[in-house]
Design a protein around this motif. Structure first.
Motif, PDB file in Angstrom:
ATOM      1  N   ALA A  11       0.814  -1.209   0.000  1.00 56.58           N
ATOM      2  CA  ALA A  11       0.000   0.000   0.000  1.00 56.58           C
ATOM      3  C   ALA A  11       0.853   1.267   0.000  1.00 56.58           C
ATOM      4  O   ALA A  11       0.314   2.358  -0.119  1.00 56.58           O
ATOM      5  CB  ALA A  11      -0.936   0.007   1.202  1.00 56.58           C
ATOM      6  N   THR A  13       2.467   2.821   2.438  1.00 55.77           N
ATOM      7  CA  THR A  13       2.022   3.699   3.515  1.00 55.77           C
ATOM      8  C   THR A  13       2.947   4.896   3.747  1.00 55.77           C
ATOM      9  O   THR A  13       2.442   5.987   4.007  1.00 55.77           O
ATOM     10  CB  THR A  13       1.816   2.918   4.829  1.00 55.77           C
ATOM     11  OG1 THR A  13       2.986   2.196   5.139  1.00 55.77           O
ATOM     12  CG2 THR A  13       0.635   1.983   4.729  1.00 55.77           C
ATOM     13  N   VAL A  16       1.971   7.508   1.077  1.00 57.13           N
ATOM     14  CA  VAL A  16       0.645   8.074   1.328  1.00 57.13           C
ATOM     15  C   VAL A  16       0.693   8.994   2.548  1.00 57.13           C
ATOM     16  O   VAL A  16       0.146  10.101   2.527  1.00 57.13           O
ATOM     17  CB  VAL A  16      -0.411   6.962   1.500  1.00 57.13           C
ATOM     18  CG1 VAL A  16      -1.754   7.544   1.929  1.00 57.13           C
ATOM     19  CG2 VAL A  16      -0.555   6.157   0.216  1.00 57.13           C
ATOM     20  N   LEU A  91      -5.003   1.764   5.192  1.00 52.86           N
ATOM     21  CA  LEU A  91      -5.061   1.555   3.745  1.00 52.86           C
ATOM     22  C   LEU A  91      -5.370   0.092   3.497  1.00 52.86           C
ATOM     23  O   LEU A  91      -4.694  -0.794   4.015  1.00 52.86           O
ATOM     24  CB  LEU A  91      -3.730   1.929   3.095  1.00 52.86           C
ATOM     25  CG  LEU A  91      -3.307   3.388   3.265  1.00 52.86           C
ATOM     26  CD1 LEU A  91      -1.918   3.601   2.680  1.00 52.86           C
ATOM     27  CD2 LEU A  91      -4.311   4.321   2.629  1.00 52.86           C
ATOM     28  N   VAL A  93      -5.863  -2.986   0.824  1.00 53.47           N
ATOM     29  CA  VAL A  93      -5.489  -3.431  -0.509  1.00 53.47           C
ATOM     30  C   VAL A  93      -6.326  -4.648  -0.881  1.00 53.47           C
ATOM     31  O   VAL A  93      -6.399  -5.612  -0.139  1.00 53.47           O
ATOM     32  CB  VAL A  93      -3.983  -3.792  -0.561  1.00 53.47           C
ATOM     33  CG1 VAL A  93      -3.604  -4.373  -1.899  1.00 53.47           C
ATOM     34  CG2 VAL A  93      -3.141  -2.578  -0.236  1.00 53.47           C
ATOM     35  N   ARG A 106       3.988   2.120  -6.031  1.00 59.08           N
ATOM     36  CA  ARG A 106       3.720   0.913  -5.244  1.00 59.08           C
ATOM     37  C   ARG A 106       4.819  -0.104  -5.502  1.00 59.08           C
ATOM     38  O   ARG A 106       5.490  -0.079  -6.520  1.00 59.08           O
ATOM     39  CB  ARG A 106       2.364   0.330  -5.632  1.00 59.08           C
ATOM     40  CG  ARG A 106       1.208   1.209  -5.206  1.00 59.08           C
ATOM     41  CD  ARG A 106      -0.073   0.432  -5.345  1.00 59.08           C
ATOM     42  NE  ARG A 106      -1.186   1.216  -4.901  1.00 59.08           N
ATOM     43  CZ  ARG A 106      -2.105   1.721  -5.705  1.00 59.08           C
ATOM     44  NH1 ARG A 106      -2.037   1.524  -7.000  1.00 59.08           N
ATOM     45  NH2 ARG A 106      -3.088   2.423  -5.219  1.00 59.08           N
ATOM     46  N   ASP A 130      -7.171   1.271  -1.177  1.00 61.02           N
ATOM     47  CA  ASP A 130      -6.014   1.686  -1.973  1.00 61.02           C
ATOM     48  C   ASP A 130      -6.305   1.282  -3.418  1.00 61.02           C
ATOM     49  O   ASP A 130      -5.765   0.315  -3.929  1.00 61.02           O
ATOM     50  CB  ASP A 130      -4.763   0.988  -1.437  1.00 61.02           C
ATOM     51  CG  ASP A 130      -3.506   1.384  -2.182  1.00 61.02           C
ATOM     52  OD1 ASP A 130      -3.502   2.459  -2.799  1.00 61.02           O
ATOM     53  OD2 ASP A 130      -2.541   0.605  -2.166  1.00 61.02           O
ATOM     54  N   ASP A 131      -7.207   2.041  -4.035  1.00 61.46           N
ATOM     55  CA  ASP A 131      -7.721   1.638  -5.339  1.00 61.46           C
ATOM     56  C   ASP A 131      -7.628   2.732  -6.396  1.00 61.46           C
ATOM     57  O   ASP A 131      -8.301   2.672  -7.411  1.00 61.46           O
ATOM     58  CB  ASP A 131      -9.175   1.192  -5.206  1.00 61.46           C
ATOM     59  CG  ASP A 131     -10.087   2.308  -4.724  1.00 61.46           C
ATOM     60  OD1 ASP A 131      -9.582   3.408  -4.381  1.00 61.46           O
ATOM     61  OD2 ASP A 131     -11.305   2.080  -4.672  1.00 61.46           O
ATOM     62  N   ILE A 137      -6.398   9.204  -3.382  1.00 63.38           N
ATOM     63  CA  ILE A 137      -6.421   8.560  -2.062  1.00 63.38           C
ATOM     64  C   ILE A 137      -6.231   9.606  -0.965  1.00 63.38           C
ATOM     65  O   ILE A 137      -6.962   9.626   0.020  1.00 63.38           O
ATOM     66  CB  ILE A 137      -5.356   7.449  -1.979  1.00 63.38           C
ATOM     67  CG1 ILE A 137      -5.756   6.280  -2.889  1.00 63.38           C
ATOM     68  CG2 ILE A 137      -5.169   6.977  -0.541  1.00 63.38           C
ATOM     69  CD1 ILE A 137      -4.683   5.243  -3.075  1.00 63.38           C
TER      70      ILE A 137
END
Length: 160
Positions: A11, A13, A16, A91, A93, A106, A130-131, A137
């Motif tokens: 993800a 992280t 993000v 998050l 996945v 990613r 997480d799409d 996001i």
């Protein structure tokens, strides 16, 4: 503002969390950096040192967004006990949908991960799928967090 972004390795992280910190004009901390190189025999464990360092970081900064791998409920409870007002962003996945959406930020290969204990309904925070791309996001997280306080339960966004 005290936020911990958690999720599996794929993800991203840290990325993000760093983008969210920039969006919210907060400091960013990668909690992996809090682990000491070693501990004294008979002294505190690595986990105890990590938790103490995390709590100290949150007391030193008014606005902090920290990234972490997936956290168990027990570890989140320990963090909440030490860091009043902390909010978690998880998050999520989808293993079937992740490869077609994988982008440069990613990991190239999914990694095996332990079973994840998702945020429960009584925990303050949000679960975000997480799409999408990074900006989307972060936008969803910021929007949901604008209404997520210490006493508000978890809210799911875009989870199927």
């Amino acid at each position: 503002m005290r936020i911990v972004v958690t999720g599996p390795a794929e993800a991203a992280t840290p990325l993000v969390a760093a983008a969210l910190a920039a969006r919210l004009r907060a400091r960013y901390l990668d909690t992996a950096e809090l682990y000491p190189a070693r501990v004294r025999p008979g002294g505190p464990t690595l986990g105890e040192v990590w938790l103490e360092a995390l709590a100290l970081a949150f007391t030193r900064e008014r606005a902090l967004v920290a990234s972490s791998g997936s956290l168990s409920r027990a570890r989140r409870d320990l963090i909440r006990a030490r860091v009043p007002g902390v909010v978690f962003v998880e998050l999520v996945v989808d293993d079937q949908a992740a490869p077609p959406r994988r982008s440069r930020w990613r990991r190239a290969k999914p990694v095996e991960r332990p079973a994840i204990e998702p945020l429960a309904g009584d925990e303050p925070g949000v679960r975000i799928a997480d799409d999408a791309d990074l900006a989307s996001i972060v936008d969803r997280i910021a929007q949901l967090l604008s209404g997520a306080g210490q006493d508000q339960p978890v809210r799911d966004q875009s989870l199927r």
